[in-house]
Motif scaffolding. Structure first.
Motif, PDB file in Angstrom:
ATOM      1  N   GLU A   1      45.851  38.241  37.581  1.00 59.91           N
ATOM      2  CA  GLU A   1      44.682  38.868  38.187  1.00 59.91           C
ATOM      3  C   GLU A   1      44.737  40.360  37.896  1.00 59.91           C
ATOM      4  O   GLU A   1      45.757  41.009  38.176  1.00 59.91           O
ATOM      5  CB  GLU A   1      44.663  38.629  39.696  1.00 59.91           C
ATOM      6  CG  GLU A   1      44.521  37.179  40.069  1.00 59.91           C
ATOM      7  CD  GLU A   1      44.688  36.932  41.558  1.00 59.91           C
ATOM      8  OE1 GLU A   1      44.051  35.993  42.053  1.00 59.91           O
ATOM      9  OE2 GLU A   1      45.446  37.653  42.229  1.00 59.91           O
TER      10      GLU A   1
ATOM     11  N   GLN B   1      53.820  42.828  39.970  1.00 57.31           N
ATOM     12  CA  GLN B   1      52.862  43.553  39.144  1.00 57.31           C
ATOM     13  C   GLN B   1      53.510  43.871  37.808  1.00 57.31           C
ATOM     14  O   GLN B   1      54.657  44.301  37.758  1.00 57.31           O
ATOM     15  CB  GLN B   1      52.431  44.850  39.827  1.00 57.31           C
ATOM     16  CG  GLN B   1      51.622  44.631  41.081  1.00 57.31           C
ATOM     17  CD  GLN B   1      51.088  45.922  41.668  1.00 57.31           C
ATOM     18  OE1 GLN B   1      51.209  46.996  41.091  1.00 57.31           O
ATOM     19  NE2 GLN B   1      50.481  45.826  42.832  1.00 57.31           N
TER      20      GLN B   1
ATOM     21  N   LEU C   1      44.503  44.011  38.518  1.00 53.55           N
ATOM     22  CA  LEU C   1      44.578  44.791  39.749  1.00 53.55           C
ATOM     23  C   LEU C   1      44.125  46.231  39.551  1.00 53.55           C
ATOM     24  O   LEU C   1      43.576  46.848  40.456  1.00 53.55           O
ATOM     25  CB  LEU C   1      46.021  44.795  40.280  1.00 53.55           C
ATOM     26  CG  LEU C   1      46.642  43.432  40.572  1.00 53.55           C
ATOM     27  CD1 LEU C   1      48.104  43.589  40.961  1.00 53.55           C
ATOM     28  CD2 LEU C   1      45.865  42.702  41.651  1.00 53.55           C
ATOM     29  N   GLU C   2      44.380  46.754  38.350  1.00 51.49           N
ATOM     30  CA  GLU C   2      44.099  48.176  38.118  1.00 51.49           C
ATOM     31  C   GLU C   2      43.897  48.407  36.628  1.00 51.49           C
ATOM     32  O   GLU C   2      44.528  47.770  35.790  1.00 51.49           O
ATOM     33  CB  GLU C   2      45.288  49.001  38.612  1.00 51.49           C
ATOM     34  CG  GLU C   2      45.069  50.475  38.618  1.00 51.49           C
ATOM     35  CD  GLU C   2      46.258  51.216  39.243  1.00 51.49           C
ATOM     36  OE1 GLU C   2      46.374  52.412  38.976  1.00 51.49           O
ATOM     37  OE2 GLU C   2      47.059  50.607  39.957  1.00 51.49           O
TER      38      GLU C   2
ATOM     39  N   VAL D   1      47.044  46.862  34.845  1.00 51.05           N
ATOM     40  CA  VAL D   1      48.043  46.310  35.750  1.00 51.05           C
ATOM     41  C   VAL D   1      47.506  44.977  36.255  1.00 51.05           C
ATOM     42  O   VAL D   1      46.380  44.895  36.751  1.00 51.05           O
ATOM     43  CB  VAL D   1      48.331  47.262  36.939  1.00 51.05           C
ATOM     44  CG1 VAL D   1      49.338  46.640  37.899  1.00 51.05           C
ATOM     45  CG2 VAL D   1      48.815  48.615  36.439  1.00 51.05           C
ATOM     46  N   VAL D   2      48.316  43.927  36.090  1.00 51.80           N
ATOM     47  CA  VAL D   2      47.952  42.599  36.584  1.00 51.80           C
ATOM     48  C   VAL D   2      49.101  42.077  37.436  1.00 51.80           C
ATOM     49  O   VAL D   2      50.234  42.548  37.329  1.00 51.80           O
ATOM     50  CB  VAL D   2      47.647  41.602  35.440  1.00 51.80           C
ATOM     51  CG1 VAL D   2      46.487  42.091  34.577  1.00 51.80           C
ATOM     52  CG2 VAL D   2      48.859  41.333  34.584  1.00 51.80           C
ATOM     53  N   ASN D   3      48.780  41.088  38.267  1.00 53.75           N
ATOM     54  CA  ASN D   3      49.865  40.438  39.001  1.00 53.75           C
ATOM     55  C   ASN D   3      50.361  39.251  38.176  1.00 53.75           C
ATOM     56  O   ASN D   3      49.815  38.956  37.111  1.00 53.75           O
ATOM     57  CB  ASN D   3      49.452  40.050  40.426  1.00 53.75           C
ATOM     58  CG  ASN D   3      48.407  38.953  40.483  1.00 53.75           C
ATOM     59  OD1 ASN D   3      48.072  38.320  39.492  1.00 53.75           O
ATOM     60  ND2 ASN D   3      47.882  38.743  41.679  1.00 53.75           N
TER      61      ASN D   3
ATOM     62  N   GLU E   1      52.541  45.548  33.743  1.00 56.20           N
ATOM     63  CA  GLU E   1      51.656  46.516  33.124  1.00 56.20           C
ATOM     64  C   GLU E   1      51.554  46.269  31.631  1.00 56.20           C
ATOM     65  O   GLU E   1      52.522  45.879  30.986  1.00 56.20           O
ATOM     66  CB  GLU E   1      52.233  47.916  33.382  1.00 56.20           C
ATOM     67  CG  GLU E   1      51.342  49.057  33.006  1.00 56.20           C
ATOM     68  CD  GLU E   1      51.938  50.391  33.415  1.00 56.20           C
ATOM     69  OE1 GLU E   1      52.428  51.105  32.519  1.00 56.20           O
ATOM     70  OE2 GLU E   1      51.922  50.707  34.615  1.00 56.20           O
TER      71      GLU E   1
ATOM     72  N   ALA F   1      52.584  39.029  32.027  1.00 55.86           N
ATOM     73  CA  ALA F   1      52.467  38.101  33.160  1.00 55.86           C
ATOM     74  C   ALA F   1      52.899  36.694  32.751  1.00 55.86           C
ATOM     75  O   ALA F   1      53.558  35.992  33.526  1.00 55.86           O
ATOM     76  CB  ALA F   1      51.031  38.086  33.686  1.00 55.86           C
TER      77      ALA F   1
ATOM     78  N   ASN G   1      52.430  36.186  42.731  1.00 52.52           N
ATOM     79  CA  ASN G   1      51.270  36.866  43.305  1.00 52.52           C
ATOM     80  C   ASN G   1      51.597  38.293  43.721  1.00 52.52           C
ATOM     81  O   ASN G   1      50.758  39.178  43.644  1.00 52.52           O
ATOM     82  CB  ASN G   1      50.723  36.083  44.495  1.00 52.52           C
ATOM     83  CG  ASN G   1      50.014  34.815  44.084  1.00 52.52           C
ATOM     84  OD1 ASN G   1      49.548  34.677  42.958  1.00 52.52           O
ATOM     85  ND2 ASN G   1      49.947  33.855  44.987  1.00 52.52           N
ATOM     86  N   ASP G   2      52.833  38.511  44.158  1.00 57.41           N
ATOM     87  CA  ASP G   2      53.242  39.835  44.621  1.00 57.41           C
ATOM     88  C   ASP G   2      53.683  40.756  43.482  1.00 57.41           C
ATOM     89  O   ASP G   2      53.637  41.972  43.623  1.00 57.41           O
ATOM     90  CB  ASP G   2      54.389  39.724  45.626  1.00 57.41           C
ATOM     91  CG  ASP G   2      53.963  39.033  46.922  1.00 57.41           C
ATOM     92  OD1 ASP G   2      52.743  38.962  47.196  1.00 57.41           O
ATOM     93  OD2 ASP G   2      54.853  38.556  47.649  1.00 57.41           O
TER      94      ASP G   2
ATOM     95  N   ALA H   1      49.032  43.104  29.147  1.00 58.54           N
ATOM     96  CA  ALA H   1      49.445  42.828  30.526  1.00 58.54           C
ATOM     97  C   ALA H   1      49.521  41.318  30.774  1.00 58.54           C
ATOM     98  O   ALA H   1      50.444  40.834  31.429  1.00 58.54           O
ATOM     99  CB  ALA H   1      48.468  43.482  31.508  1.00 58.54           C
TER     100      ALA H   1
END
Length: 115
Positions: A52, A33, A54-55, A46-48, A35, A90, A30-31, A86
């Protein structure tokens, strides 16, 4: 205790340890990131580690004011490609963090009588 008996206390301790390790790995995901990009870096997602979004960044040079329809279609394609890239990153991170825990479960329970 018979040789085939399962030590329930030891089994419970192992289960608690696995639960703590899983919770820790999930928090790290979760923390974290990662790309992904497309179009030579014109679009970046950008995802976690839990996948998810994020950007999302779009380089202004990707926009062609003379052809807004083509630009919109191209940018949409690049956004999809960047997000997929991304997500792939992940997924690799999830495998790195959770893979050893899954192997531990299979090896641990698979060796116990009745499992």
């Amino acid at each position: 205790m018979n040789p085939g008996d399962v030590n329930l206390q030891q089994l419970l301790e192992q289960a608690q340890l696995m639960q703590q390790q899983l919770a820790s790995a999930q928090q790290e995901l979760n923390d974290a990131q990662v790309e992904g990009s497309a179009g030579g870096g014109m679009v970046t997602a950008v995802v976690n580690g839990a996948r998810e979004l994020l950007e999302l960044k779009i380089d202004p040079s990707a926009i062609d004011a003379d052809d807004p329809q083509e630009t919109a279609e191209t940018i949409a394609d690049m956004v999809i490609a960047a997000i997929r890239d991304a997500y792939r990153a992940a997924d690799e991170l999830q495998q790195e963090k959770l893979g050893p825990l899954a192997q531990g479960l299979g090896g641990g329970f698979g060796q116990l009588p009745g499992f």
